[in-house]
Design an enzyme around this catalytic site. Structure first.
Site, PDB file in Angstrom:
ATOM      1  CG  HIS A   1      10.759  -2.501   4.914  1.00 45.25           C
ATOM      2  ND1 HIS A   1       9.414  -2.394   4.694  1.00 45.25           N
ATOM      3  CD2 HIS A   1      10.956  -3.650   5.591  1.00 45.25           C
ATOM      4  CE1 HIS A   1       8.809  -3.431   5.242  1.00 45.25           C
ATOM      5  NE2 HIS A   1       9.727  -4.214   5.788  1.00 45.25           N
TER       6      HIS A   1
ATOM      7  NE  ARG B   1       9.955   5.658   8.985  1.00 40.38           N
ATOM      8  CZ  ARG B   1       9.047   5.604   8.018  1.00 40.38           C
ATOM      9  NH1 ARG B   1       9.151   4.686   7.051  1.00 40.38           N
ATOM     10  NH2 ARG B   1       8.048   6.447   7.989  1.00 40.38           N
TER      11      ARG B   1
ATOM     12  CG  ASP C   1      -1.237 -17.305   8.191  1.00 43.27           C
ATOM     13  OD1 ASP C   1      -0.201 -17.538   8.845  1.00 43.27           O
ATOM     14  OD2 ASP C   1      -2.358 -17.162   8.716  1.00 43.27           O
TER      15      ASP C   1
ATOM     16  NE  ARG D   1       0.307  12.892  -3.390  1.00 48.28           N
ATOM     17  CZ  ARG D   1      -0.777  12.114  -3.384  1.00 48.28           C
ATOM     18  NH1 ARG D   1      -1.144  11.486  -2.304  1.00 48.28           N
ATOM     19  NH2 ARG D   1      -1.499  11.984  -4.480  1.00 48.28           N
TER      20      ARG D   1
ATOM     21  CD  GLU E   1      10.306  -7.572   6.458  1.00 45.67           C
ATOM     22  OE1 GLU E   1      10.461  -8.641   7.077  1.00 45.67           O
ATOM     23  OE2 GLU E   1       9.969  -6.516   7.003  1.00 45.67           O
TER      24      GLU E   1
ATOM     25  CG  ASN F   1       8.365  -2.105   0.487  1.00 49.78           C
ATOM     26  OD1 ASN F   1       7.740  -2.165   1.553  1.00 49.78           O
ATOM     27  ND2 ASN F   1       9.013  -1.025   0.087  1.00 49.78           N
TER      28      ASN F   1
ATOM     29  NE  ARG G   1       6.790   4.003  10.137  1.00 50.92           N
ATOM     30  CZ  ARG G   1       5.715   4.199   9.372  1.00 50.92           C
ATOM     31  NH1 ARG G   1       5.293   3.258   8.557  1.00 50.92           N
ATOM     32  NH2 ARG G   1       5.061   5.342   9.399  1.00 50.92           N
TER      33      ARG G   1
ATOM     34  CB  ALA H   1       1.412   0.219   6.535  1.00 45.75           C
TER      35      ALA H   1
ATOM     36  CE1 TYR I   1       8.632   5.391   3.366  1.00 45.33           C
ATOM     37  CE2 TYR I   1       7.062   7.198   3.336  1.00 45.33           C
ATOM     38  CZ  TYR I   1       7.543   6.039   3.909  1.00 45.33           C
ATOM     39  OH  TYR I   1       6.950   5.528   5.030  1.00 45.33           O
TER      40      TYR I   1
ATOM     41  CB  SER J   1      12.444   3.921   5.623  1.00 44.93           C
ATOM     42  OG  SER J   1      11.363   3.085   5.996  1.00 44.93           O
TER      43      SER J   1
ATOM     44  N   PRO K   1       0.787  -1.227   0.000  1.00 46.73           N
ATOM     45  CG  PRO K   1      -0.119  -1.105   2.123  1.00 46.73           C
ATOM     46  CD  PRO K   1       0.525  -2.061   1.177  1.00 46.73           C
ATOM     47  CG  ASN K   2      -0.345   4.363   1.174  1.00 51.00           C
ATOM     48  OD1 ASN K   2      -1.288   4.863   0.573  1.00 51.00           O
ATOM     49  ND2 ASN K   2      -0.450   3.861   2.386  1.00 51.00           N
TER      50      ASN K   2
HETATM   51  O1  CA2 Z   1      10.293   1.847   4.056  1.00 50.32           O
HETATM   52  C1  CA2 Z   1       9.460   1.164   3.442  1.00 50.32           C
HETATM   53  O2  CA2 Z   1       9.689   0.690   2.322  1.00 50.32           O
HETATM   54  C2  CA2 Z   1       8.082   0.940   4.048  1.00 50.32           C
HETATM   55  O3  CA2 Z   1       7.633  -0.354   3.666  1.00 50.32           O
HETATM   56  C3  CA2 Z   1       7.175   2.007   3.481  1.00 50.32           C
HETATM   57  C4  CA2 Z   1       5.773   1.986   4.071  1.00 50.32           C
HETATM   58  C5  CA2 Z   1       5.836   2.008   5.601  1.00 50.32           C
HETATM   59  O4  CA2 Z   1       4.532   1.883   6.137  1.00 50.32           O
HETATM   60  C6  CA2 Z   1       6.707   0.889   6.126  1.00 50.32           C
HETATM   61  O5  CA2 Z   1       6.758   0.992   7.549  1.00 50.32           O
HETATM   62  C7  CA2 Z   1       8.107   0.988   5.572  1.00 50.32           C
HETATM   63  C8  CA2 Z   1       4.975   3.200   3.619  1.00 50.32           C
HETATM   64  C9  CA2 Z   1       4.925   3.374   2.145  1.00 50.32           C
HETATM   65  C10 CA2 Z   1       4.318   4.726   1.879  1.00 50.32           C
HETATM   66  O6  CA2 Z   1       4.824   5.214   0.688  1.00 50.32           O
HETATM   67  C11 CA2 Z   1       4.609   6.520   0.423  1.00 50.32           C
HETATM   68  C12 CA2 Z   1       5.316   7.041  -0.632  1.00 50.32           C
HETATM   69  C13 CA2 Z   1       5.173   8.359  -0.939  1.00 50.32           C
HETATM   70  C14 CA2 Z   1       4.294   9.152  -0.221  1.00 50.32           C
HETATM   71  C15 CA2 Z   1       3.567   8.623   0.807  1.00 50.32           C
HETATM   72  C16 CA2 Z   1       3.715   7.291   1.125  1.00 50.32           C
END
Ligand code: CA2
Length: 147
Positions: free
Chosen positions: A100, A107, A87, A18, A98, A74, A111, A77, A23, A102, A10-11
């Site tokens: 990420h 953080r 599962d 953004r 896995e 990845n 997380r 969240a 990121y 970040s 997601p996202n």
């Molecule tokens: O660091 C990562 O790759 C995460 O998987 C990114 C997730 C976060 O919830 C994980 O804890 C770590 C969030 C992705 C959100 O991506 C965005 C990108 C641009 C603007 C807003 C959100």
């Protein structure tokens, strides 16, 4: 040819558009192009996908069984919440890295927990978009000799 599914949760479709301070400015399309180049060097086939829906991600992991040899995930969240994804990986019996962008351990406390890590071969985090290339190298080595 060995085939790897690179799955984004997601996202992550918002990457580069953004919150660049968190990121970065690289888009998901840039990352896909970078993965395609790295895969060619490594002699791997890749498929690259993203979904904001937990169920769709579960379905793609199920479908990976017998189609792909490895999964780079990845899960965004959902990493920190999804027993369903954990599962799905267990049931698909597919080697999983896995990933990420970040460093999730530097953080917020919430997380620091990962359901994916419990069923993954290993975890890469904190290296930004370059982590995808690192994950492909790690997966290639793992599928070659189990390390
Ligand atoms: O660091 C990562 O790759 C995460 O998987 C990114 C997730 C976060 O919830 C994980 O804890 C770590 C969030 C992705 C959100 O991506 C965005 C990108 C641009 C603007 C807003 C959100």
């Amino acid at each position: 040819m060995t085939s790897i599914l690179i799955l984004n949760g997601p996202n992550l479709n918002l990457l580069g558009t953004r919150q660049p301070e968190v990121y970065g400015t690289t888009t998901l399309a840039d990352i896909e192009a970078q993965c395609t180049e790295a895969a060619q060097t490594l002699g791997l086939d890749i498929a690259f996908a993203q979904s904001n829906s937990e169920g769709a991600l579960v379905d793609m992991i199920h479908d990976a069984r017998g189609t792909h040899d490895g999964l780079i995930l990845n899960a965004g969240a959902y990493t920190h919440t999804s027993i369903a994804l954990m599962d799905a990986i267990s049931s698909a019996e597919i080697p999983t890295v896995e990933l990420h962008l970040s460093n999730i351990h530097a953080r917020e406390e919430f997380r620091h927990t990962s359901y994916i890590a419990k069923v993954a071969v290993g975890v890469i985090c904190g290296f930004g978009a370059h982590g995808y290339t690192l994950a492909l190298h790690a997966m290639a080595r793992h599928l070659e000799d189990g390390r």
